[in-house]
Write an enzyme that holds these catalytic residues in place. Structure first.
Site, PDB file in Angstrom:
ATOM      1  N   CYS A 333      38.602  33.936  30.566  1.00 14.25           N
ATOM      2  CA  CYS A 333      37.797  34.435  31.683  1.00 14.25           C
ATOM      3  C   CYS A 333      37.411  33.252  32.580  1.00 14.25           C
ATOM      4  O   CYS A 333      38.283  32.551  33.086  1.00 14.25           O
ATOM      5  CB  CYS A 333      36.596  35.179  31.115  1.00 14.25           C
ATOM      6  SG  CYS A 333      35.492  35.955  32.316  1.00 14.25           S
ATOM      7  N   ASP A 380      44.019  44.317  34.434  1.00 14.91           N
ATOM      8  CA  ASP A 380      43.098  43.377  35.082  1.00 14.91           C
ATOM      9  C   ASP A 380      43.598  43.057  36.485  1.00 14.91           C
ATOM     10  O   ASP A 380      43.997  41.934  36.797  1.00 14.91           O
ATOM     11  CB  ASP A 380      42.988  42.106  34.228  1.00 14.91           C
ATOM     12  CG  ASP A 380      41.866  41.192  34.669  1.00 14.91           C
ATOM     13  OD1 ASP A 380      41.087  41.578  35.558  1.00 14.91           O
ATOM     14  OD2 ASP A 380      41.769  40.081  34.107  1.00 14.91           O
ATOM     15  N   HIS A 411      40.854  42.938  31.340  1.00 16.91           N
ATOM     16  CA  HIS A 411      40.177  41.650  31.337  1.00 16.91           C
ATOM     17  C   HIS A 411      39.365  41.516  30.047  1.00 16.91           C
ATOM     18  O   HIS A 411      38.788  42.485  29.562  1.00 16.91           O
ATOM     19  CB  HIS A 411      39.248  41.565  32.548  1.00 16.91           C
ATOM     20  CG  HIS A 411      38.687  40.204  32.803  1.00 16.91           C
ATOM     21  ND1 HIS A 411      39.448  39.172  33.301  1.00 16.91           N
ATOM     22  CD2 HIS A 411      37.439  39.702  32.618  1.00 16.91           C
ATOM     23  CE1 HIS A 411      38.689  38.097  33.433  1.00 16.91           C
ATOM     24  NE2 HIS A 411      37.471  38.387  33.026  1.00 16.91           N
TER      25      HIS A 411
END
Length: 444
Positions: A333, A380, A411
């Site tokens: 991330c 994502d 994600h």
């Protein structure tokens, strides 16, 4: 005799909420909100009895944003006749601009125009232009907006987090407006005053901290004047071992990332998970409100965090148990984005695995010496929009790389402590990463 003006009260810091800067297209909105705050202060402190608003106010703010003097007809304020006049440039002396009878005090005098222009220009515009909203700040705020729209984040908490990132309510409104989320200053202020929600943190432990085959502990090392906190795990016994820097998501160094370090240690690596909020006391200080960690990360210059990560690489290279020429990195991330940036900044890195992270500055891609395994989830779409650009940049720079997109994964699919965890994709990605590190860190 005119009534003497009362002793002036200490000036309030009218830009106390202006703690975050925005991109140039949003600066007009910032100044508009700030000007409204100035109007409110003027009404309280100077006895203003009326304000003419509407489109003229927006026009004035646009002119101020461009650094132009206010034009005739904007912001007509009605002052009492005994309002003191301070010295102003010739172009802004009483009568130079504005309308109304100067003897009665009615209308916007030249000095009054100058006062408002000067305050907006000096107190606010300079602050706004000091820096622009960074891509990592925007990345975090957009992730929150995505969670809000998907129903994973309540509206009130989304607004509260945006205020934390902005540093105050005044700039949260234009940020939200830029995201297409209508709100009011009153709603944002109410959300900002609310408490942080109580959220139970899942441990995410797959390798116990007391595993007898491992050595695992918190360590510190220096990065300039920062005492960087980090979690170090490595096999007991003979070395030296290849090493991996582990970079956390935007909620800080939680147990999940310590566990990833231990997973790597079980495979024969020394792993160092760096706490990138060490300069603000470290993640444990904010366990009751991890949104503060995200805000700190967003506001910290990326170069400062890269410096901490580079210091972590140096720390590993100085350990007897580490093979100093076999260093890699993995991040998730926000940490995926920092993995990209570390790879552009440290030529000693031999392999890197950024998971669903935002791209680095593409102009820096040719600096990468590490072999890149970039991991994404099919669902994502926000992050995946950057894949073509970074792929082309790596191809042109002849960076060794592989890009993998896992079907049906979203994600944060690798994190087994969140709802978007995808067990099948996580297992497949881990196998791929460990094979990548085996190839580039363990092989001769």
């Amino acid at each position: 005799m005119p009534q003497q003006h009362a002793e002036q009260q200490p000036r309030r810091n009218v830009h106390q909420d202006i703690a975050l800067s925005l991109d140039p297209p949003q600066q007009t909105l910032v100044l508009q909100v700030a000007f409204e705050r100035l109007i409110a202060l003027a009404q309280v402190r100077r006895g203003v009895t009326g304000v003419r608003a509407g489109n003229e106010r927006r026009g004035y703010v646009q002119q101020v944003a461009l650094g132009q003097p206010a034009q005739r007809g904007h912001h007509h304020l009605f002052y009492p006749a005994n309002l003191p006049r301070q010295a102003a440039p010739a172009s802004a002396r009483p009568g130079a601009r504005g309308r109304g009878d100067a003897s009665s005090g009615e209308g916007l005098r030249g000095r009054d125009t100058y006062f408002l222009y000067r305050t907006c220009r000096v107190k606010i515009l300079r602050r706004v232009r000091r820096t622009s909203m960074g891509d990592l700040e925007r990345y975090i705020v957009e992730e929150w907006a995505e969670d809000f729209r998907a129903g994973r984040l309540p509206r009130r908490e989304f607004l509260r987090r945006t205020v934390l990132m902005a540093g105050g309510t005044a700039l949260a409104v234009p940020i939200l407006d830029s995201l297409g989320i209508p709100t009011t200053l009153e709603e944002v202020a109410a959300a900002a005053e609310g408490p942080a929600p109580s959220v139970a943190q899942a441990t995410g432990v797959t390798v116990p901290p007391d595993d007898p085959s491992l050595s695992a502990e918190m360590v510190t090392f220096a990065s300039g004047d920062i005492a960087v906190q980090a979690y170090l795990a490595h096999p007991r016994g003979a070395g030296p071992h290849p090493a991996v820097v582990v970079i956390h998501e935007n909620r800080g160094l939680l147990e999940h990332f310590k566990d990833i370090s231990r997973r790597l240690a079980k495979l024969g690596y020394a792993a160092l998970a760096v706490d990138l909020v060490s300069h603000e006391g470290g993640t444990p200080r904010y366990m009751n409100d991890l949104a503060q960690v995200s805000a700190i990360l967003g506001r910290t210059p990326p170069e400062r965090m890269v410096a901490m990560l580079n210091a972590g690489v140096g720390f590993l290279q100085g350990l007897p148990v580490v093979r100093r020429d076999r260093i890699g990195a993995i991040g998730f991330c926000f940490g995926g984005g920092m993995t990209w940036r570390l790879a552009t900044a440290n030529p000693d890195l031999r392999a890197a695995a950024p998971f669903y992270g935002p791209n680095p500055p593409l102009a820096d891609v040719p600096k990468i010496k590490a072999a890149i395994l970039a991991v994404y989830g099919e669902l994502d779409t926000r992050i995946n929009a950057g894949i073509p650009a970074v792929r082309e940049a790596m191809q042109q720079a002849r960076v060794a790389h592989e890009i993998v997109i896992y079907p049906g994964a979203n994600h944060a699919f690798f994190n087994d402590t969140v709802e978007r965890y995808n067990a099948a994709a996580a297992r497949a990605a881990w196998q791929r990463v460990t094979a990548w590190f085996q190839r580039y860190l363990r092989s001769a």
